[in-house]
Scaffold this active site. Structure first.
Site, PDB file in Angstrom:
ATOM      1  N   HIS A 179     -24.253  18.084  13.976  1.00 56.35           N
ATOM      2  CA  HIS A 179     -24.114  19.557  13.967  1.00 56.35           C
ATOM      3  C   HIS A 179     -23.251  20.041  15.140  1.00 56.35           C
ATOM      4  CE1 HIS A 179     -27.641  19.499  11.256  1.00 56.35           C
ATOM      5  NE2 HIS A 179     -28.111  18.596  12.102  1.00 56.35           N
ATOM      6  N   SER A 232       4.686  26.439  22.630  1.00 54.35           N
ATOM      7  CA  SER A 232       4.658  27.770  22.024  1.00 54.35           C
ATOM      8  C   SER A 232       5.951  28.484  22.373  1.00 54.35           C
ATOM      9  CB  SER A 232       3.462  28.543  22.584  1.00 54.35           C
ATOM     10  OG  SER A 232       3.707  29.937  22.536  1.00 54.35           O
ATOM     11  N   LYS A 249       1.640  26.454  26.939  1.00 54.92           N
ATOM     12  CA  LYS A 249       0.942  25.828  25.822  1.00 54.92           C
ATOM     13  C   LYS A 249       1.446  24.436  25.471  1.00 54.92           C
ATOM     14  CE  LYS A 249      -1.904  27.198  23.504  1.00 54.92           C
ATOM     15  NZ  LYS A 249      -2.009  28.166  22.400  1.00 54.92           N
ATOM     16  N   GLU A 262      -3.346  18.878  13.762  1.00 51.72           N
ATOM     17  CA  GLU A 262      -3.627  19.995  12.859  1.00 51.72           C
ATOM     18  C   GLU A 262      -2.905  19.817  11.529  1.00 51.72           C
ATOM     19  OE1 GLU A 262      -3.033  23.791  14.892  1.00 51.72           O
ATOM     20  OE2 GLU A 262      -3.827  22.876  16.681  1.00 51.72           O
TER      21      GLU A 262
END
Ligand code: ARG
Length: 463
Positions: A156, A277, A283, A290
């Site tokens: 979890h 970025s 960044k 992803e």
């Protein structure tokens, strides 16, 4: 140019219809398979006395010439070709005349496109198996390196029990092992040749389907002609296998994303696998992880598309089936590059032991171990579970760890319990004691790695 099938037609195809109907822009990917299938067919026709040996020789050299011209870029297919089968046959006939027109004796595009599809997928499955094997080798290497590095095991997304990184890696090893086995099964089941099934019912010509099957490297010809031209199970099976494997990739990719987050920082994904970025100069984003996570959705789409195309289609061939290819091609490309990218990213990833060590202090990871120790001291496990739960509550109130509790503390929770009963509850002791078959103890992980390595060697040997 009139289509090869235009005999009974009085009108040309509407230009838009031609465009809508054509598959050559995507099925030309199978030109090699189409040519190989045609060569095997021509040899068989000649051996059976259905065409002459001169025709056969002309067909074979004509097809080889076309193969060279496709490869050199001299042949550019266009909408008039309709599909790769007619694109090649049409050019062959232009080049060699009547012999070219005899090639399509005792076959149909309905079986021909399935010969191509099966040959193509067999080739790609072998390449994907190799990519999966390479990924498994990287996982084994990493598991070996980290077989006794302790980390947090989650359920979890909550701290659950300590595990080793090697143990977690071997969990993924098992998933990709099943992916390999599934794909081997798929390969085995599709390994039958539909050539000679013709339109749907076989042929009056005395063909030898066993010969073409053997020459093309199949185990045997397919048993039933009608099934042969209607069946897309092998593609659905492949797409299902691809979806399951992409799901495995996406799960691990997701773990990479959060391990790489500022909150976790268990890993720092290599710069070469991240992007920046356009507005925020600081960044460094885990885009590859992803994208891998996202690509699974694309492959599920490919699978769902074909299931939907096939649903409720009557026997035998229907033009709907032309929609079978693009999803398969897309899944092949996506699965292959995803495996490669993932393997490389994993190879370059180092785990940050300092950050992980800090995390191990949070979440009472040794609580289950204490409950097990109490149970070993004669307290029924269900009661021990409850006692340790109350100890955890006490720790939360006191702001301490389970190992900090005094004899008085533990007795206040339950008079039967002594501090001594808690036993060695250091994280190392907890890990080392979990040596049940399949458990996380380093000795057990070592066994899993050995079994995994032996299995992988056997797969490589059978490649
Ligand atoms: N391009 C077609 C396909 O991929 C080949 C088979 C066409 N057969 C037919 N009867 N129209 O499905």
């Amino acid at each position: 140019m009139a289509a090869l099938w235009s005999g009974r037609f009085e009108k040309d195809m509407d230009a838009l219809v031609k465009k809508f109907n054509a598959s050559v822009f995507f099925d030309q990917r199978m030109y090699n398979e189409d040519i190989n299938g045609s060569i095997a067919h021509a040899r068989m026709l000649a051996k059976q006395g259905i065409i002459s040996e001169e025709d056969r020789d002309q067909i074979i050299s004509g097809l080889e010439k076309i193969r060279g011209e496709i490869e050199s870029g001299e042949i550019v297919f266009n909408v008039d070709d309709e599909d790769i089968h007619m694109g090649i046959e049409g050019r062959l006939t232009q080049d060699i005349g009547d012999a070219g027109k005899r090639l399509h004796t005792a076959r149909s595009r309905n079986d021909q496109c399935q010969v191509d599809g099966r040959l193509y997928l067999k080739k790609e499955i072998k390449a994907i198996l190799k990519d999966l094997i390479d990924l498994e080798s990287v996982i084994l290497e990493k598991a070996e390196n980290y077989k006794d590095t302790i980390t947090v095991g989650f359920t979890h997304i909550q701290h659950a029990q300590p595990i080793t990184l090697g143990f977690m890696m071997m969990a993924y090893f098992q998933m990709f092992k099943r992916d390999i086995e599934r794909l081997q099964d798929c390969l085995d089941r599709m390994d039958y040749c539909p050539l000679g099934a013709c339109a749907l019912a076989g042929t009056t010509f005395p063909i030898d389907r066993a010969q073409t099957a053997e020459e093309l490297g199949f185990k045997a010809p397919t048993e039933n002609a009608m099934d042969s031209v209607s069946d897309r199970d092998y593609m659905l099976e492949f797409l299902s296998d691809a979806s399951i494997s992409m799901m495995h990739i996406s799960r691990w990719a997701e773990e990479f994303v959060w391990w790489n987050s500022s909150e976790f920082s268990y890993i720092a994904i290599d710069d070469s696998f991240c992007t920046g970025s356009s507005i925020m100069p600081q960044k460094k984003n885990p885009d590859m992880a992803e994208l891998l996570r996202g690509k699974s959705g694309r492959v599920y789409g490919d699978m769902m598309q074909l299931f939907t195309v096939m649903k409720g289609t009557p026997l035998a061939y229907n033009k709907d089936f032309q929609e079978d290819k693009e999803g398969v091609f897309d899944a092949v490309d996506t699965w292959k590059i995803s495996l490669e990218i993932f393997g490389k990213m994993l190879e370059k990833t180092e785990f940050r032991r300092d950050k992980i060590e800090n995390a191990l202090k949070v979440g009472f990871l040794n609580a289950t171990d204490i409950a097990e120790h109490l149970a070993q001291n004669g307290i029924p496990f269900r009661e021990a579970h409850n006692i340790v739960g109350r100890m955890v509550k006490l720790c939360e109130n006191k702001g301490c760890q389970l190992e900090d509790l005094t004899d008085e503390d533990v007795r206040s929770v339950d008079p039967r319990v002594t501090e001594e009963m808690l036993g060695d509850i250091s994280i190392e002791a907890c890990i080392n004691a979990r040596k049940s078959f399949g458990g996380t103890a380093p000795s057990e992980v070592e066994r899993q790695i050995k079994v995994g390595r032996d299995w992988l060697e056997s797969v490589k040997a059978g490649e």
